[in-house]
Design a protein around this motif. Structure first.
Motif, PDB file in Angstrom:
ATOM      1  N   ASP A 172     104.299 -32.603 -59.931  1.00 43.47           N
ATOM      2  CA  ASP A 172     105.398 -31.654 -60.113  1.00 43.47           C
ATOM      3  C   ASP A 172     105.729 -30.903 -58.829  1.00 43.47           C
ATOM      4  OD1 ASP A 172     105.601 -32.282 -62.791  1.00 43.47           O
ATOM      5  OD2 ASP A 172     104.354 -30.615 -63.465  1.00 43.47           O
ATOM      6  N   ALA A 173     104.799 -30.903 -57.884  1.00 40.96           N
ATOM      7  CA  ALA A 173     104.996 -30.230 -56.600  1.00 40.96           C
ATOM      8  C   ALA A 173     105.445 -28.788 -56.789  1.00 40.96           C
ATOM      9  CB  ALA A 173     106.005 -30.993 -55.735  1.00 40.96           C
ATOM     10  N   ASN A 174     104.715 -28.061 -57.632  1.00 40.81           N
ATOM     11  CA  ASN A 174     105.050 -26.669 -57.898  1.00 40.81           C
ATOM     12  C   ASN A 174     104.845 -25.807 -56.661  1.00 40.81           C
ATOM     13  OD1 ASN A 174     105.553 -26.534 -60.906  1.00 40.81           O
ATOM     14  ND2 ASN A 174     103.563 -27.540 -60.865  1.00 40.81           N
ATOM     15  N   ARG A 175     105.735 -24.877 -56.468  1.00 43.03           N
ATOM     16  CA  ARG A 175     105.636 -23.965 -55.337  1.00 43.03           C
ATOM     17  C   ARG A 175     104.348 -23.153 -55.434  1.00 43.03           C
ATOM     18  NH1 ARG A 175     106.241 -18.779 -54.739  1.00 43.03           N
ATOM     19  NH2 ARG A 175     106.890 -18.516 -56.897  1.00 43.03           N
ATOM     20  N   ALA A 176     103.598 -23.152 -54.352  1.00 43.33           N
ATOM     21  CA  ALA A 176     102.405 -22.306 -54.232  1.00 43.33           C
ATOM     22  C   ALA A 176     101.404 -22.527 -55.355  1.00 43.33           C
ATOM     23  CB  ALA A 176     102.796 -20.828 -54.180  1.00 43.33           C
ATOM     24  N   LEU A 177     101.302 -23.758 -55.857  1.00 39.94           N
ATOM     25  CA  LEU A 177     100.307 -24.045 -56.887  1.00 39.94           C
ATOM     26  C   LEU A 177      99.511 -25.277 -56.495  1.00 39.94           C
ATOM     27  CD1 LEU A 177     100.648 -23.781 -60.718  1.00 39.94           C
ATOM     28  CD2 LEU A 177      99.517 -25.765 -59.708  1.00 39.94           C
ATOM     29  N   ARG A 178      98.188 -25.109 -56.506  1.00 41.33           N
ATOM     30  CA  ARG A 178      97.282 -26.219 -56.219  1.00 41.33           C
ATOM     31  C   ARG A 178      96.392 -26.431 -57.438  1.00 41.33           C
ATOM     32  NH1 ARG A 178      95.074 -25.076 -50.055  1.00 41.33           N
ATOM     33  NH2 ARG A 178      96.812 -23.782 -49.319  1.00 41.33           N
ATOM     34  N   ILE A 179      96.062 -27.688 -57.710  1.00 39.67           N
ATOM     35  CA  ILE A 179      95.230 -27.984 -58.875  1.00 39.67           C
ATOM     36  C   ILE A 179      94.265 -29.116 -58.548  1.00 39.67           C
ATOM     37  CG2 ILE A 179      96.904 -29.628 -59.849  1.00 39.67           C
ATOM     38  CD1 ILE A 179      96.076 -28.543 -62.652  1.00 39.67           C
ATOM     39  N   CYS A 180      93.079 -29.038 -59.124  1.00 41.08           N
ATOM     40  CA  CYS A 180      92.104 -30.115 -58.978  1.00 41.08           C
ATOM     41  C   CYS A 180      91.204 -30.149 -60.205  1.00 41.08           C
ATOM     42  CB  CYS A 180      91.249 -29.906 -57.727  1.00 41.08           C
ATOM     43  SG  CYS A 180      90.024 -31.219 -57.457  1.00 41.08           S
ATOM     44  N   SER A 181      90.984 -31.353 -60.728  1.00 37.00           N
ATOM     45  CA  SER A 181      90.003 -31.570 -61.785  1.00 37.00           C
ATOM     46  C   SER A 181      88.729 -32.038 -61.089  1.00 37.00           C
ATOM     47  CB  SER A 181      90.521 -32.619 -62.776  1.00 37.00           C
ATOM     48  OG  SER A 181      89.730 -32.657 -63.947  1.00 37.00           O
ATOM     49  N   LEU A 182      87.733 -31.169 -61.077  1.00 37.55           N
ATOM     50  CA  LEU A 182      86.587 -31.306 -60.178  1.00 37.55           C
ATOM     51  C   LEU A 182      85.293 -31.558 -60.944  1.00 37.55           C
ATOM     52  CD1 LEU A 182      85.755 -31.021 -57.169  1.00 37.55           C
ATOM     53  CD2 LEU A 182      85.514 -28.568 -57.579  1.00 37.55           C
ATOM     54  N   ALA A 183      84.673 -32.699 -60.685  1.00 31.85           N
ATOM     55  CA  ALA A 183      83.378 -33.006 -61.299  1.00 31.85           C
ATOM     56  C   ALA A 183      82.281 -32.280 -60.528  1.00 31.85           C
ATOM     57  CB  ALA A 183      83.127 -34.510 -61.284  1.00 31.85           C
ATOM     58  N   PRO A 184      81.406 -31.517 -61.215  1.00 29.74           N
ATOM     59  CA  PRO A 184      80.415 -30.701 -60.520  1.00 29.74           C
ATOM     60  C   PRO A 184      79.057 -31.372 -60.301  1.00 29.74           C
ATOM     61  CG  PRO A 184      80.440 -30.110 -62.821  1.00 29.74           C
ATOM     62  CD  PRO A 184      81.458 -31.213 -62.651  1.00 29.74           C
ATOM     63  N   GLY A 185      78.887 -32.591 -60.776  1.00 31.12           N
ATOM     64  CA  GLY A 185      77.567 -33.200 -60.717  1.00 31.12           C
ATOM     65  C   GLY A 185      76.740 -32.825 -61.928  1.00 31.12           C
ATOM     66  N   VAL A 186      75.471 -33.200 -61.922  1.00 29.08           N
ATOM     67  CA  VAL A 186      74.585 -32.959 -63.058  1.00 29.08           C
ATOM     68  C   VAL A 186      73.807 -31.670 -62.815  1.00 29.08           C
ATOM     69  CG1 VAL A 186      72.857 -33.964 -64.579  1.00 29.08           C
ATOM     70  CG2 VAL A 186      74.381 -35.463 -63.298  1.00 29.08           C
ATOM     71  N   ILE A 187      74.028 -30.688 -63.698  1.00 24.54           N
ATOM     72  CA  ILE A 187      73.505 -29.340 -63.492  1.00 24.54           C
ATOM     73  C   ILE A 187      72.504 -29.005 -64.584  1.00 24.54           C
ATOM     74  CG2 ILE A 187      74.188 -26.950 -63.044  1.00 24.54           C
ATOM     75  CD1 ILE A 187      77.099 -28.021 -62.855  1.00 24.54           C
ATOM     76  N   ASP A 188      71.483 -28.255 -64.235  1.00 26.63           N
ATOM     77  CA  ASP A 188      70.427 -27.885 -65.178  1.00 26.63           C
ATOM     78  C   ASP A 188      70.891 -26.700 -66.033  1.00 26.63           C
ATOM     79  OD1 ASP A 188      68.075 -27.844 -66.519  1.00 26.63           O
ATOM     80  OD2 ASP A 188      66.827 -27.226 -64.827  1.00 26.63           O
ATOM     81  N   SER A 234      89.075 -23.076 -50.233  1.00 27.92           N
ATOM     82  CA  SER A 234      89.290 -23.674 -48.914  1.00 27.92           C
ATOM     83  C   SER A 234      90.721 -24.176 -48.753  1.00 27.92           C
ATOM     84  CB  SER A 234      88.322 -24.845 -48.704  1.00 27.92           C
ATOM     85  OG  SER A 234      88.720 -25.963 -49.497  1.00 27.92           O
ATOM     86  N   ASP A 235      91.099 -24.448 -47.511  1.00 31.46           N
ATOM     87  CA  ASP A 235      92.431 -24.979 -47.245  1.00 31.46           C
ATOM     88  C   ASP A 235      92.601 -26.394 -47.786  1.00 31.46           C
ATOM     89  OD1 ASP A 235      93.152 -22.655 -45.938  1.00 31.46           O
ATOM     90  OD2 ASP A 235      92.661 -23.420 -43.943  1.00 31.46           O
ATOM     91  N   LYS A 236      91.497 -27.121 -47.965  1.00 33.57           N
ATOM     92  CA  LYS A 236      91.573 -28.507 -48.438  1.00 33.57           C
ATOM     93  C   LYS A 236      91.773 -28.606 -49.945  1.00 33.57           C
ATOM     94  CE  LYS A 236      88.803 -30.602 -44.754  1.00 33.57           C
ATOM     95  NZ  LYS A 236      87.606 -31.438 -44.446  1.00 33.57           N
ATOM     96  N   PHE A 237      91.539 -27.489 -50.654  1.00 33.92           N
ATOM     97  CA  PHE A 237      91.648 -27.556 -52.114  1.00 33.92           C
ATOM     98  C   PHE A 237      93.053 -27.979 -52.524  1.00 33.92           C
ATOM     99  CE2 PHE A 237      92.685 -25.750 -56.259  1.00 33.92           C
ATOM    100  CZ  PHE A 237      91.670 -26.306 -57.024  1.00 33.92           C
ATOM    101  N   GLY A 238      93.104 -28.927 -53.454  1.00 31.75           N
ATOM    102  CA  GLY A 238      94.375 -29.415 -53.959  1.00 31.75           C
ATOM    103  C   GLY A 238      94.913 -30.625 -53.231  1.00 31.75           C
ATOM    104  N   ASP A 239      94.288 -31.003 -52.105  1.00 27.85           N
ATOM    105  CA  ASP A 239      94.732 -32.215 -51.411  1.00 27.85           C
ATOM    106  C   ASP A 239      94.603 -33.427 -52.327  1.00 27.85           C
ATOM    107  OD1 ASP A 239      95.221 -30.697 -49.201  1.00 27.85           O
ATOM    108  OD2 ASP A 239      93.541 -31.447 -48.004  1.00 27.85           O
ATOM    109  N   ALA A 240      93.530 -33.458 -53.121  1.00 31.53           N
ATOM    110  CA  ALA A 240      93.323 -34.514 -54.117  1.00 31.53           C
ATOM    111  C   ALA A 240      93.281 -33.859 -55.488  1.00 31.53           C
ATOM    112  CB  ALA A 240      92.024 -35.264 -53.853  1.00 31.53           C
ATOM    113  N   PRO A 241      94.051 -34.349 -56.462  1.00 31.97           N
ATOM    114  CA  PRO A 241      94.059 -33.718 -57.781  1.00 31.97           C
ATOM    115  C   PRO A 241      92.800 -33.979 -58.598  1.00 31.97           C
ATOM    116  CG  PRO A 241      95.478 -35.647 -57.785  1.00 31.97           C
ATOM    117  CD  PRO A 241      95.042 -35.444 -56.368  1.00 31.97           C
TER     118      PRO A 241
END
Length: 252
Positions: A172-188, A234-241
């Motif tokens: 959608d290329a929303n103005r000033a909006l970044r999004i990422c679905s982020l896998a956190p790994g296996v957490i205790d 970070s500045d890189k957030f949102g580069d990959a969804p």
């Protein structure tokens, strides 16, 4: 009223596990936090009485979430912020087991908590923070979104929904909006305890998760939270969804 802060963050499921670690570390970084959960975090509130706001909300009840979203609470919380961060952390792994053993109510609760609520909050945040110069949305995803696992059909499907939502929103290329679905790994966390407590008939891969625990291969909520927040701000957030924190955090 919350104190003036250039960053405001909303964290769902902030009372335990990864959510509690995320909320605590954001607060220690002087980020004002709104915690949404079915209960409150008394110890964290005592440490950050003015910086932490809490709303008791049954996040698996889509109707109640919709009612809350319709109020001015979210808009009031993000008002004046330069950067607004939503972390959709709350989720459930149940129901675990083959399809014939999945009760209708359990399926509905999982889809509501894992999919409907994050999507409603993402939309509400985008609208409520329209004046913010920087809007960021993190869906806490899972490797199960990208790899089918026996006994986890509902969990896999709901996490995959978050991944695809992020991909589509990014288009959608929303103005000033970044999004990422982020896998956190296996957490205790408590979720891992539930997984290890499943019968092998319901979850054939149980032994693998028992080995991860036994061999000390689970990351702590605190370790994971630090990596997630560093990336989310970070500045890189949102580069990959769609991303995996284990890949992002690898040394160069």
């Amino acid at each position: 009223m919350t104190p003036s802060s250039p960053i405001r963050a909303i964290v769902t499921g902030h009372t335990r596990g990864l959510g509690a670690a995320l909320a605590e570390q954001l607060l220690t970084r002087n980020v004002t936090v709104l915690g949404l959960s079915r209960s409150r975090h008394a110890a964290l509130k005592a440490r950050f009485p003015t910086q932490l706001e809490e709303i008791e909300l049954q996040l698996a009840d889509s109707a109640r979430v919709a009612q809350w979203v319709a109020t001015d609470a979210l808009r009031n919380f993000v008002s004046g912020a330069q950067t607004v961060l939503l972390i959709n952390n709350a989720g459930m792994v149940q129901p675990i087991g083959p399809i014939e053993g999945q009760g209708a109510t359990a399926v509905a609760d999982a889809v509501s908590l894992n999919v409907a609520t994050p999507l409603m909050l993402a939309s509400a945040l985008a609208a409520a923070a329209a004046d913010a110069t920087d809007r960021r949305i993190v869906h806490i995803s899972s490797g199960a979104a990208r790899n089918a696992i026996a006994g986890w059909s509902i969990y896999c499907a709901t996490k995959a929904a978050l991944d695809h939502h992020a991909r589509a929103v990014a288009l959608d290329a929303n103005r000033a909006l970044r999004i990422c679905s982020l896998a956190p790994g296996v957490i205790d966390t408590d979720m891992q305890a539930q997984i290890r407590g499943s019968g092998e008939a319901q979850f054939p891969m149980r032994a693998r998760f028992e080995d991860l625990k036994r061999n000390g291969q689970l990351s702590t909520p605190e370790q994971c939270a630090a990596q997630l927040i560093d990336y989310a701000l970070s500045d890189k957030f949102g580069d990959a969804p769609v991303a995996d924190i284990r890949e992002i955090a690898k040394p160069a």
